[in-house]
Scaffold this active site. Structure first.
Site, PDB file in Angstrom:
ATOM      1  N   ASP A  25       0.758  -1.130  -0.090  1.00  0.00           N
ATOM      2  CA  ASP A  25      -0.205   0.074   0.021  1.00  0.00           C
ATOM      3  C   ASP A  25       0.789   1.339  -0.062  1.00  0.00           C
ATOM      4  O   ASP A  25       1.921   1.131   0.497  1.00  0.00           O
ATOM      5  CB  ASP A  25      -0.813   0.074   1.221  1.00  0.00           C
ATOM      6  N   HIS A  42       2.846   2.413  -8.826  1.00  0.00           N
ATOM      7  CA  HIS A  42       2.759   1.108  -9.043  1.00  0.00           C
ATOM      8  C   HIS A  42       4.159   0.444  -9.735  1.00  0.00           C
ATOM      9  O   HIS A  42       4.395  -0.561  -9.259  1.00  0.00           O
ATOM     10  CB  HIS A  42       1.493   0.797  -9.640  1.00  0.00           C
ATOM     11  N   LEU A 136      11.545 -19.998  -3.012  1.00  0.00           N
ATOM     12  CA  LEU A 136      10.507 -19.461  -2.416  1.00  0.00           C
ATOM     13  C   LEU A 136       9.284 -19.646  -3.524  1.00  0.00           C
ATOM     14  O   LEU A 136       9.412 -19.406  -4.627  1.00  0.00           O
ATOM     15  CB  LEU A 136      10.912 -17.860  -2.282  1.00  0.00           C
TER      16      LEU A 136
END
Ligand code: FPP
Length: 256
Positions: A25, A42, A136
């Protein structure tokens, strides 16, 4: 220990969270403060995600779930929605080589059927192309809403009960969790939310049951691996009781 002293080495001797979730955020505010369009926030946020995933993998985190686009984000102006969809497409194609190099396996949480065809195809291609990686797991939450995820699981359970594949008395947490997008991931240990807001925003409501939560004021594009190490350091200092009590002896004394 001051914040500045917390490094990768500080946390490596402690308990590393297996699964970290992130609400990315503050991109819009980051851009606004720099007189840039929100979309630049973004774009920068996508770079931050790359850095954080790399650092998380290097310290042994098994899975990162990142909130990239919520079911509510469709309400944003068309140009921003289109930008985010295109960014996802470009990010996935541009990162594929590095993802494979670092053994990152990509999966998705969310209703991909509603995405533009090209983006959906890119997402599916990335899942296949990284499926054999053993490092991962990067779980990208795209067109994801936790309430929708829970309803989807409820419908799946109800349908199996209606078809006599499952007895009502057999429904438990384990059976329910197997119908969530996160079914193959370790339990969620830590949620990180930058950007200053203290809320969950329809993210992983079920999975957060006993996760620790770490908030910070900085905007997502300004988040660095040092923030990750700080969050993990705080996590390591917390006493996780999972609803039980740790010092059973002293509690027993009360009644003795
Ligand atoms: C919230 O910030 C962020 C989003 C809705 C999008 C998050 C997406 C990225 C970081 C892109 C990277 C991901 C991939 C996989 C390409 P906000 O826009 O609500 O910021 P604000 O609260 O400051 O307005």
């Amino acid at each position: 220990m001051t914040e500045a002293n917390i490094t990768k080495e500080t946390i490596l001797s402690g308990n590393i969270p297996r699964h970290i979730a992130i609400i990315m955020d503050g991109n819009g505010r980051w851009a606004k403060e720099r007189n840039m369009p929100r979309t630049m926030g973004h774009k920068r946020g996508a770079e931050t995600l790359r850095d954080i995933v790399k650092s998380a993998g290097s310290i042994g985190v098994e899975a990162v779930t990142a909130y990239a686009f919520s079911t509510e984000n469709w309400k944003r102006p068309d140009y921003e929605v289109n930008f985010l969809m295109n960014l996802l497409d470009v990010y996935l194609s541009g990162e594929l080589e590095k993802l494979n190099k670092h053994q990152v396996k990509v999966i998705f949480s969310g209703e991909l059927a509603q995405l533009p065809k090209t983006v959906r195809a890119r997402a599916e291609k990335t899942v296949v192309a990284t499926s054999a990686n053993t490092g991962l797991v990067l779980n990208l939450a795209v067109n994801y809403g936790s309430q929708a995820e829970i309803l989807r699981a409820v419908k799946s359970v109800a349908s199996d009960v209606a078809d006599n594949k499952l007895a009502l008395s057999d429904i438990d947490e384990t059976i329910f969790e197997k119908r969530l997008y996160t079914k193959d991931l370790p339990p969620l240990d830590l949620l990180i939310r930058p950007g200053g807001d203290l809320r969950i925003s329809n993210f992983l409501l079920w999975q957060l049951a006993y996760a620790e939560i770490w908030f910070c004021q900085d905007y997502w594009p300004d988040i660095t691996p040092d923030h990750l190490y700080r969050a993990i350091y705080d996590f390591q200092k917390r006493e996780r009781r999972f609803g039980a009590i740790v010092d059973t002896k002293s509690q027993a004394n009360i009644y003795e």
